[in-house]
Write a protein that holds these residues in place. Structure first.
Motif, PDB file in Angstrom:
ATOM      1  N   PHE A 131      54.545  58.907  29.767  1.00 45.41           N
ATOM      2  CA  PHE A 131      55.094  59.385  28.503  1.00 45.41           C
ATOM      3  C   PHE A 131      56.617  59.434  28.549  1.00 45.41           C
ATOM      4  N   GLY A 132      57.162  59.993  29.631  1.00 45.80           N
ATOM      5  CA  GLY A 132      58.616  60.102  29.778  1.00 45.80           C
ATOM      6  C   GLY A 132      59.299  58.754  29.796  1.00 45.80           C
ATOM      7  N   SER A 133      58.668  57.783  30.466  1.00 47.78           N
ATOM      8  CA  SER A 133      59.271  56.453  30.528  1.00 47.78           C
ATOM      9  C   SER A 133      59.274  55.783  29.164  1.00 47.78           C
ATOM     10  N   SER A 134      58.274  56.094  28.331  1.00 47.90           N
ATOM     11  CA  SER A 134      58.231  55.539  26.974  1.00 47.90           C
ATOM     12  C   SER A 134      59.386  56.065  26.139  1.00 47.90           C
ATOM     13  N   ILE A 135      59.662  57.362  26.277  1.00 41.89           N
ATOM     14  CA  ILE A 135      60.771  57.968  25.531  1.00 41.89           C
ATOM     15  C   ILE A 135      62.095  57.354  25.973  1.00 41.89           C
ATOM     16  N   VAL A 136      62.263  57.195  27.273  1.00 43.40           N
ATOM     17  CA  VAL A 136      63.492  56.596  27.801  1.00 43.40           C
ATOM     18  C   VAL A 136      63.628  55.165  27.296  1.00 43.40           C
ATOM     19  N   SER A 137      62.529  54.433  27.273  1.00 49.15           N
ATOM     20  CA  SER A 137      62.548  53.049  26.814  1.00 49.15           C
ATOM     21  C   SER A 137      62.935  52.954  25.339  1.00 49.15           C
ATOM     22  N   VAL A 138      62.331  53.790  24.516  1.00 46.83           N
ATOM     23  CA  VAL A 138      62.648  53.796  23.081  1.00 46.83           C
ATOM     24  C   VAL A 138      64.091  54.206  22.852  1.00 46.83           C
ATOM     25  N   LEU A 139      64.528  55.235  23.545  1.00 41.85           N
ATOM     26  CA  LEU A 139      65.901  55.705  23.414  1.00 41.85           C
ATOM     27  C   LEU A 139      66.891  54.626  23.847  1.00 41.85           C
ATOM     28  N   SER A 140      66.591  53.969  24.946  1.00 43.26           N
ATOM     29  CA  SER A 140      67.452  52.905  25.447  1.00 43.26           C
ATOM     30  C   SER A 140      67.534  51.744  24.453  1.00 43.26           C
ATOM     31  N   ALA A 141      66.396  51.353  23.904  1.00 43.16           N
ATOM     32  CA  ALA A 141      66.375  50.262  22.926  1.00 43.16           C
ATOM     33  C   ALA A 141      67.152  50.635  21.676  1.00 43.16           C
ATOM     34  N   THR A 142      67.017  51.874  21.225  1.00 42.40           N
ATOM     35  CA  THR A 142      67.737  52.343  20.039  1.00 42.40           C
ATOM     36  C   THR A 142      69.237  52.347  20.280  1.00 42.40           C
ATOM     37  N   MET A 143      69.636  52.812  21.451  1.00 37.81           N
ATOM     38  CA  MET A 143      71.067  52.829  21.780  1.00 37.81           C
ATOM     39  C   MET A 143      71.626  51.415  21.862  1.00 37.81           C
ATOM     40  N   MET A 144      70.851  50.497  22.430  1.00 32.65           N
ATOM     41  CA  MET A 144      71.299  49.111  22.542  1.00 32.65           C
ATOM     42  C   MET A 144      71.436  48.478  21.156  1.00 32.65           C
ATOM     43  N   GLU A 145      70.483  48.762  20.272  1.00 34.71           N
ATOM     44  CA  GLU A 145      70.548  48.239  18.912  1.00 34.71           C
ATOM     45  C   GLU A 145      71.776  48.784  18.189  1.00 34.71           C
ATOM     46  N   PHE A 146      72.040  50.081  18.355  1.00 38.22           N
ATOM     47  CA  PHE A 146      73.219  50.695  17.737  1.00 38.22           C
ATOM     48  C   PHE A 146      74.497  50.055  18.274  1.00 38.22           C
ATOM     49  N   ARG A 147      74.553  49.844  19.583  1.00 41.43           N
ATOM     50  CA  ARG A 147      75.733  49.240  20.199  1.00 41.43           C
ATOM     51  C   ARG A 147      75.966  47.821  19.665  1.00 41.43           C
ATOM     52  N   MET A 148      74.888  47.049  19.525  1.00 40.60           N
ATOM     53  CA  MET A 148      75.013  45.683  19.010  1.00 40.60           C
ATOM     54  C   MET A 148      75.471  45.679  17.556  1.00 40.60           C
ATOM     55  N   LEU A 149      74.945  46.602  16.756  1.00 40.93           N
ATOM     56  CA  LEU A 149      75.349  46.701  15.357  1.00 40.93           C
ATOM     57  C   LEU A 149      76.819  47.093  15.247  1.00 40.93           C
ATOM     58  N   LYS A 150      77.232  48.056  16.061  1.00 45.19           N
ATOM     59  CA  LYS A 150      78.634  48.486  16.071  1.00 45.19           C
ATOM     60  C   LYS A 150      79.544  47.329  16.475  1.00 45.19           C
TER      61      LYS A 150
END
Length: 104
Positions: free
Chosen positions: A1-20
């Protein structure tokens, strides 16, 4: 469960960084374009403001903007688009009639 949250959070941050980064590049390109063409600062400021405003608008994606849809089987792609477009088509009497006839 914890690794899923980290994975989703990481993907979201990467998407935000790419958009920025895309927004930063877009604004840098327009700044360079305006400077190359000696556009007055007043006009340049209006151009920048309008571009920033329009970059903030969340536009619906088109099929062409999602290349991974090309990886779907034709049956699944048809089913997907049936669900997407059906609600729009059913508004029109001809399509409602056609759906009624087709299901009979």
């Amino acid at each position: 469960f914890g690794s899923s949250i980290v994975s989703v959070l990481s993907a979201t941050m990467m998407e935000f960084r790419m958009l920025k980064q895309h927004h930063t590049t877009t604004l840098a390109d327009i700044t360079r374009f305006l400077a190359q063409h000696d556009v007055p600062k007043v006009v340049g400021a209006r151009v920048h403001r309008q571009i920033r405003e329009r970059m903030m608008v969340d536009r619906p994606l088109t099929e062409e903007a999602v290349p991974s849809l090309g990886m779907l089987s034709s049956n699944l792609k048809k089913e997907l688009f049936d669900h997407i477009f059906f609600r729009h088509l059913i508004r029109y009497p001809l399509f409602r009639w056609w759906t009624h006839i087709d299901s009979a």
